[in-house]
Design a protein around this motif. Sequence first.
Motif, PDB file in Angstrom:
ATOM      1  N   ALA A   1      10.781  -5.626  19.997  1.00  0.00           N
ATOM      2  CA  ALA A   1      12.121  -5.252  19.039  1.00  0.00           C
ATOM      3  C   ALA A   1      13.252  -5.938  19.549  1.00  0.00           C
ATOM      4  O   ALA A   1      14.352  -6.627  18.668  1.00  0.00           O
TER       5      ALA A   1
ATOM      6  N   ALA B   1      21.339  -5.603  18.307  1.00  0.00           N
ATOM      7  CA  ALA B   1      20.626  -4.744  17.799  1.00  0.00           C
ATOM      8  C   ALA B   1      21.426  -3.151  17.878  1.00  0.00           C
ATOM      9  O   ALA B   1      21.672  -3.221  19.343  1.00  0.00           O
TER      10      ALA B   1
ATOM     11  N   LEU C   1      20.114   0.129  18.850  1.00  0.00           N
ATOM     12  CA  LEU C   1      18.471   0.714  19.153  1.00  0.00           C
ATOM     13  C   LEU C   1      18.617   2.270  18.972  1.00  0.00           C
ATOM     14  O   LEU C   1      19.363   2.855  19.739  1.00  0.00           O
TER      15      LEU C   1
ATOM     16  N   VAL D   1      17.361  -0.967  14.762  1.00  0.00           N
ATOM     17  CA  VAL D   1      15.940  -0.910  15.250  1.00  0.00           C
ATOM     18  C   VAL D   1      15.720   0.808  15.304  1.00  0.00           C
ATOM     19  O   VAL D   1      16.422   1.549  16.101  1.00  0.00           O
TER      20      VAL D   1
ATOM     21  N   ILE E   1      13.943  -3.294  11.971  1.00  0.00           N
ATOM     22  CA  ILE E   1      12.727  -3.341  12.895  1.00  0.00           C
ATOM     23  C   ILE E   1      12.369  -1.949  12.945  1.00  0.00           C
ATOM     24  O   ILE E   1      13.273  -0.941  13.265  1.00  0.00           O
TER      25      ILE E   1
ATOM     26  N   ALA F   1       5.308  -2.868  16.502  1.00  0.00           N
ATOM     27  CA  ALA F   1       6.827  -3.257  15.980  1.00  0.00           C
ATOM     28  C   ALA F   1       6.825  -3.754  14.490  1.00  0.00           C
ATOM     29  O   ALA F   1       5.885  -4.716  14.511  1.00  0.00           O
TER      30      ALA F   1
ATOM     31  N   LEU G   1       8.543  -5.629  11.490  1.00  0.00           N
ATOM     32  CA  LEU G   1       9.649  -6.263  11.346  1.00  0.00           C
ATOM     33  C   LEU G   1      10.073  -7.032   9.842  1.00  0.00           C
ATOM     34  O   LEU G   1       8.970  -7.131   9.450  1.00  0.00           O
TER      35      LEU G   1
END
Length: 426
Positions: A129, A199, A201, A234, A260, A277, A279
């Motif tokens: 990711a 990202a 996360l 994500v 993601i 993952a 996407l």
Amino acid sequence: MNDLMDQGSINKESIIELAVRHVCPGRVAVFKQLGAVPVMGRREGNYFWDLDGRKLFDVHINGGTYNLGHRNAEVIAALKEALGHYDMGNHHFVSVARTRLAEQLVSLVPGDMQYCVFTASGAEAIDVAIRSARRATGRRKIISFIGCYHGHGGIGLRAGEAEQARFFLSEQPEDEILRVPFNDQGAMEQALAGGDVAAALCEIIPATSGFPMPSPGYYPAIKKMCVEKGTFLVADEVQTGLMRTGEMWACRGYGIEPDILVTGKGLSGGIYPIAAAVLSKQAGAWLPEDGWGHSSTFGGSELGCVVALKVLEIIQRPEVRANVRDVSSFLAGALREIQSRHPFLLEIRQNGLIIGLRFDNPVGGALVTACAFDSGLWAFPAGFDRSVLQFKPNLLVDRPAAEEALSLLEKSIELCETRFLGGPHA
Ligand SMILES: Cc1ncc(COP(=O)(O)O)c(C=O)c1O
């Protein structure tokens, strides 16, 4: 039958000694300190049996791995059938099973999803990711929450507690991993301000911090900020996904579409390791460019794909979803009653079958764990906040089983009050 299968003849202490010598000495020391050193023998449905013979109702379920209970009969039957036709497959090739599972996952994740990269563990999927977000944005910086956990992979480990990465001299340059407090919109806004973050996360409900719940509007607000700054969101749904909240994914309940999404643990049915993952087209833009941008011999093994397809089929059944919702609301009421009898139970954090119980002691969750072990319940404290006990029944626990788990919980709390707190704690 050898003693690997018929474990009744095995002496538990001799196995623990061997584990100390060859496998996990530091871990055994921690379990001993906790007062609970389980060695799993037989396992079935809601229970596993310690090698010393005690029967334990499992409400830790290894973070969601046993989301369908232990040794789910339908999952085992699917694996047995697959063994009649498949092996793990060749990860370099196009595969029927992998393609079918990808199609399912892509259709189940909210948002404009296109691709699925399979791995053998959640940590590996987190790394996929992050690498994808970096490639797609051309940026290196990652934001993660303080007190989150994303596995012991390369980049993911560094996005978790810095101490764990430092232990192996693997911490990330400080300006590449920005760690912000969970539930703090201002901190997220500030971290995103430079427009240079690949990202955010997000462990949607941080398990290792004891399941603090996101404030209303938190996720839509940070999703909006991410969109404005060109940063991917994500969703780490390794623990929160697969119907644990009564929705397939927790992020859907919080009203956001990730770029993601990472899933693992329960996808395996507790039987065959697999993680993924998922996407968006944009996040997975490297896939048409580089056929071997990620490669994993065991990732997306065909046996694992067959198992995961069965898992997804089971958890999408209307009766399973209805059960999760019914048992969740039953537990909410019953836990409040337990709290009224035991003020030692300070706070109940709940979203569906994701439940954190915070006790009035900095290590209250750990103290209750030891007492639960002696009362026939397997529950575990949150790693980064040991005042909290994680209480996570599997999706198939029905009302009578939920009542049993609650009565074991109350017995454990009572034992804890007597053993450690000098009687009922008011
Ligand atoms: C939220 C979360 N993300 C990622 C991981 C890593 O998964 P794995 O242990 O399969 O590598 C875990 C594991 O506990 C987790 O809880």
